[in-house]
Design an enzyme around this catalytic site. Sequence first.
Site, PDB file in Angstrom:
ATOM      1  N   SER A  86       0.873  -1.188   0.000  1.00  0.00           N
ATOM      2  CA  SER A  86       0.000   0.000   0.000  1.00  0.00           C
ATOM      3  C   SER A  86       0.896   1.220   0.000  1.00  0.00           C
ATOM      4  CB  SER A  86      -0.870   0.034   1.262  1.00  0.00           C
ATOM      5  OG  SER A  86      -0.111   0.498   2.375  1.00  0.00           O
ATOM      6  N   ASP A  87       0.373   2.379  -0.324  1.00  0.00           N
ATOM      7  CA  ASP A  87       1.122   3.596  -0.051  1.00  0.00           C
ATOM      8  C   ASP A  87       0.946   3.907   1.435  1.00  0.00           C
ATOM      9  OD1 ASP A  87       2.662   5.843  -0.247  1.00  0.00           O
ATOM     10  OD2 ASP A  87       1.642   6.686  -1.990  1.00  0.00           O
ATOM     11  N   TYR A  88       1.628   4.934   1.865  1.00  0.00           N
ATOM     12  CA  TYR A  88       1.685   5.331   3.270  1.00  0.00           C
ATOM     13  C   TYR A  88       0.270   5.547   3.836  1.00  0.00           C
ATOM     14  CZ  TYR A  88       3.865   8.153   7.066  1.00  0.00           C
ATOM     15  OH  TYR A  88       4.309   8.670   8.256  1.00  0.00           O
ATOM     16  N   THR A  89      -0.153   4.666   4.705  1.00  0.00           N
ATOM     17  CA  THR A  89      -1.506   4.667   5.294  1.00  0.00           C
ATOM     18  C   THR A  89      -2.630   4.586   4.249  1.00  0.00           C
ATOM     19  OG1 THR A  89      -1.663   7.104   5.466  1.00  0.00           O
ATOM     20  CG2 THR A  89      -0.831   5.951   7.396  1.00  0.00           C
ATOM     21  N   GLY A  90      -2.312   4.056   3.071  1.00  0.00           N
ATOM     22  CA  GLY A  90      -3.322   3.951   2.009  1.00  0.00           C
ATOM     23  C   GLY A  90      -4.531   3.129   2.427  1.00  0.00           C
TER      24      GLY A  90
END
Length: 761
Positions: free
Chosen positions: A303-307
């Site tokens: 995932s992206d950062y906290t996606g």
Amino acid sequence: MEDIRISRRALMMGAGAVAAWSASPARALLAQATAALPASVEALIAQMTVEEKAGQLTLMAAAWAGGAANALNPISATATFDEQLAQVRSGRITGVFNGNGADMARRMQTAAMREQRLKIPLLFAADIIHGFRTVFPMPLAEAGSFDPDLAERTARVAAVEASAAGIDWTFAPMVDIARDQRWGRGIEGAGEDIMLGKAMADARVRGFQGRRGLGADDAVAACAKHFAAYGAGEAGLDYNTVDVSERTLREVYFPAFQTAFAAGAPTTMASFNELSGVPATANPWLLDTVLRKEWGFGGVVVSDYTGDEELIAHGFAADAREATKLAFLAGVDMSMQSGFYIKHLPDLVAKGEVPMARLDQAVRRVLAMKVLLGLFDDPFRRIDPRREKTRVRTPANLKLAREAGARSIVMLKNDGDLLPLPKAGKRIALIGPFVQGQRELIGTWNVYGSDAEAVDLLTGVRGAVADPALVTAVDGSGITDALPGGIDAAVLAAAAADIVVLAIGESQKMSGEAQSRVDIGIPQPQIDLAQAVLAVGKPTVVLLRNGRALVLEKPVLDAPAILVTWFLGSQSGPATADVLFGDVGPSARLPVSFPYSTGQEPYHYAHKNTGRPNPPGPLLEYKARYREGPNAALFAFGHGLTYGRIGYADLDTGGGRLAMDGSLMVRARVTNSGTRAATEVVQLYVQDVTASITRPVRELKGFRRVALKPGESQVVEFTLRAADLRFVGIDDKLTVEPGEFRVWIAPSAQAEGVNGRFVLA
Ligand code: BGC
């Protein structure tokens, strides 16, 4: 002729890329690794608790020394380093990102190998976007070199430096096509064009991963990001809603990813944006139907950062538990920074909402990557405090930074051949907020480099001229605020000089993540400075500092010479001086169109004709144009001048007939009638005149960097095949249709160059 080195694979699209990926070494390795992990690793999986499995799917920002990641990302709940070590011991994290160096990595890896129950090595990731301690030009700038070989070399050096400090995995390359210059993150990619984007994606993956396999101690695994269409956010706003057709996804936004996977990138990152109502992070069509099933991607999706956490704000998941379930089942193997997977996957599995087999599959992919990276053989292979010091910022690396910097500078205009400047006998005033000091040099998204270690313009220019005492520097203005007395001091300096070099533009914080702009012009205080300085009437060269295409207006536009110098990295000053004084001729081209006005965005050269195109010339009523100007670029994609005098002649379309199973050689004579050597980026464009899906007014289909001595002439040739003319048809599949095509060999997407027609039959 300096030929570009794009592999055959990079030139393939769609089905071609799928075939290439299937045949690529990384795919073979991953498929092999996941199908048959070493028995010892399989045995580990059999022993793992559900928590330990979820731990392998949990990546967190490094907490060491406060955590560098927090400087680049929103502060989110982070542990202390001691707490993070405890998570390592209990097997609750798979690794960390944007940490700091070999000491940290050694302490953490030692904890994993000595004190963790199953002794599964940690993975260290980082955003190595444009260099490690040696900082190279921003990727957008480097794309302007139209030189994939250069991009491969800089990515290689970045990997060699980063891997010595313990880094196994880079969150790069960013392969998002960026067609809206308001978006701040275009600077991390290769610009607006599909073909250039593919060539750079290919080069960067190869550079990061090296040619000796991912197990080499100087290889870092690449991550093609952000999947998908992150650059297509409405109104150029970062993170914003994306609603594009499947056809556009397949034709514009997917190919660079396919190329990156074909080149061997074993990972991809789900993007923050939604796609027509379904966030990419929880989008089974994107992550499973297309990526896994259609393309056969066997690697890791992070995932992206906290996606995953953001699915709640999107209004797609009710709470953390549901967000975890949706992201995981859609195909996100690894969660970055939210901590959701370690918190919620065990319960989801216990309640039967997530099948254990699916959990095992994701764990296998992550462990396969660790196997590929050689971490099970030697978890410390990239952690070496001695190499960390000796491999960075070597003279050869800094030399490459200088070469890359000079090759990324685009000359927009050079009236009266003001450039190159003489090295002796002239008083030169450097004016503007970018001329001196250890600031605004390296650009955004650099975790490990620093402006303090980069060389500014004043130092670069003083190092180039015969008498450094003849060079003065004055700021004249701040970047967004006027400087008291600044303009007066600048005018005095200009009056006392023979030549003025005026460096103006954007700060490095004005582009990058979350830095969308509503106006892509130069801030007013600097325009006021330019007005006053140009009014002095000295020969003036404008140097632009920018992280995107800018709107250029009077008075800046009236300056006789303008160079686009982006953010060039460690050797910014010397690289710029190399071009200013002619030791290196400008050879880069715009990888993005510079529009007349911000209101044209998203503007890109490969737009459609519409039913009412305004023909070249005056603006006509009831045509596709603005009240204030044409639907065109002020400086087009592909534009850039050299110190030579380049002419195009003698188009030869090889009989003008291309058979479906044949090839067509298209040639033109390119001549440098000037008195200085030049490297010309010769570009091939086509337009499919009539098709079952309307086609762009032009599409780049080839480019070559051609070195031409004064007076030299060369015939430059390109080979076209039917496969180069494919597009995504009405059924969202690749197709190619017979018919008439226009073709240009030209110096930019808007220049006529030499052009003609051929028929595909
Ligand atoms: C960015 C990613 C980056 C990640 C980790 C996110 O905010 O969108 O590109 O890799 O942070 O730093």
